[in-house]
Write an enzyme that holds these catalytic residues in place. Structure first.
Site, PDB file in Angstrom:
ATOM      1  N   ASP A  12       0.881  -1.171   0.000  1.00 25.23           N
ATOM      2  CA  ASP A  12       0.000   0.000   0.000  1.00 25.23           C
ATOM      3  C   ASP A  12       0.918   1.221   0.000  1.00 25.23           C
ATOM      4  O   ASP A  12       1.416   1.631   1.047  1.00 25.23           O
ATOM      5  CB  ASP A  12      -0.898  -0.001   1.231  1.00 25.23           C
ATOM      6  CG  ASP A  12      -1.780   1.236   1.302  1.00 25.23           C
ATOM      7  OD1 ASP A  12      -2.207   1.727   0.235  1.00 25.23           O
ATOM      8  OD2 ASP A  12      -2.036   1.720   2.423  1.00 25.23           O
ATOM      9  N   GLU A  72      -1.210  -1.592  -4.773  1.00 22.89           N
ATOM     10  CA  GLU A  72      -2.432  -0.812  -4.984  1.00 22.89           C
ATOM     11  C   GLU A  72      -2.129   0.333  -5.937  1.00 22.89           C
ATOM     12  O   GLU A  72      -1.111   1.016  -5.816  1.00 22.89           O
ATOM     13  CB  GLU A  72      -2.955  -0.274  -3.658  1.00 22.89           C
ATOM     14  CG  GLU A  72      -4.312   0.403  -3.808  1.00 22.89           C
ATOM     15  CD  GLU A  72      -4.925   0.784  -2.477  1.00 22.89           C
ATOM     16  OE1 GLU A  72      -5.271   1.961  -2.328  1.00 22.89           O
ATOM     17  OE2 GLU A  72      -5.049  -0.097  -1.605  1.00 22.89           O
ATOM     18  N   ASP A 144      -2.217   0.935   7.547  1.00 24.57           N
ATOM     19  CA  ASP A 144      -1.497   0.811   6.272  1.00 24.57           C
ATOM     20  C   ASP A 144      -1.002  -0.615   6.053  1.00 24.57           C
ATOM     21  O   ASP A 144      -0.995  -1.110   4.932  1.00 24.57           O
ATOM     22  CB  ASP A 144      -0.331   1.808   6.218  1.00 24.57           C
ATOM     23  CG  ASP A 144      -0.826   3.242   6.243  1.00 24.57           C
ATOM     24  OD1 ASP A 144      -1.291   3.722   5.197  1.00 24.57           O
ATOM     25  OD2 ASP A 144      -0.779   3.869   7.323  1.00 24.57           O
TER      26      ASP A 144
END
Length: 177
Positions: A12, A72, A144
């Protein structure tokens, strides 16, 4: 015959905090390996942040030896400067993965949430709860890190689905053709 694991590294990306999550896939089973965050120093210049991200992610790759990576994709933010900064952080992440010769798979936040939670408008807390559920964790990872584990789980789900699809079929407009 023993089934060998496929190790997936989920990322991420962020310019201040980049989450990572590592899971092992044994057929349909998903096992937690590790997760955490690479934190860039507050007040650091962009080149300093990129170096921290490159070095940190290179260390994660060396330590956990993943077979595949899932990242992502960046969404376009209302603030162009923040979007640009996030894109540059994501570029550092992709560079580290490319330098490690890892196959890279990319997923939107919507795809990740749909795959892990069941709907694309899920809140961060819902993502965290489902990560804990799917990986049978005893505690809740930092947001996260949980997002990175969700990216890894999304990739695991897409791998499983792709393995079941007859050869020659592809997706167009949400349909198998």
């Amino acid at each position: 015959m023993a089934v060998s694991a496929v190790r997936v590294l989920g990322i991420d990306p962020g310019s201040r905090l980049t989450g990572f999550g590592v899971i092992d896939l044994y057929g349909q089973e998903r096992r937690y390996v590790a997760s955490g965050c690479i934190r860039t120093p507050q007040g650091a210049t962009l080149p300093e942040r990129i170096k921290v991200l490159l070095d940190g992610l290179s260390e994660v790759v060396m330590l956990y030896a993943p077979h595949e990576a899932a990242v992502e994709q960046v969404f376009v933010n209302v603030n162009p400067a923040a979007t640009l900064m996030l894109g540059q952080a994501r570029g550092a992440v992709l560079s580290a993965l490319v330098l490690a010769s890892l196959p890279i798979h990319e997923y939107t936040a919507l795809q990740v949430k749909q795959s892990v939670v069941g709907h694309g408008k899920a809140a961060k807390e819902q993502v965290q709860a489902m990560v804990v559920h799917h990986l049978r964790l005893s505690g809740t990872p930092q947001a996260d890190a949980a997002d990175a584990l969700a990216v890894a789980l999304c990739h695991a789900n897409h791998r499983t689905m792709a393995a079941r699809v007859p050869r020659g079929l592809t997706v167009k407009g949400g349909r198998w053709v």
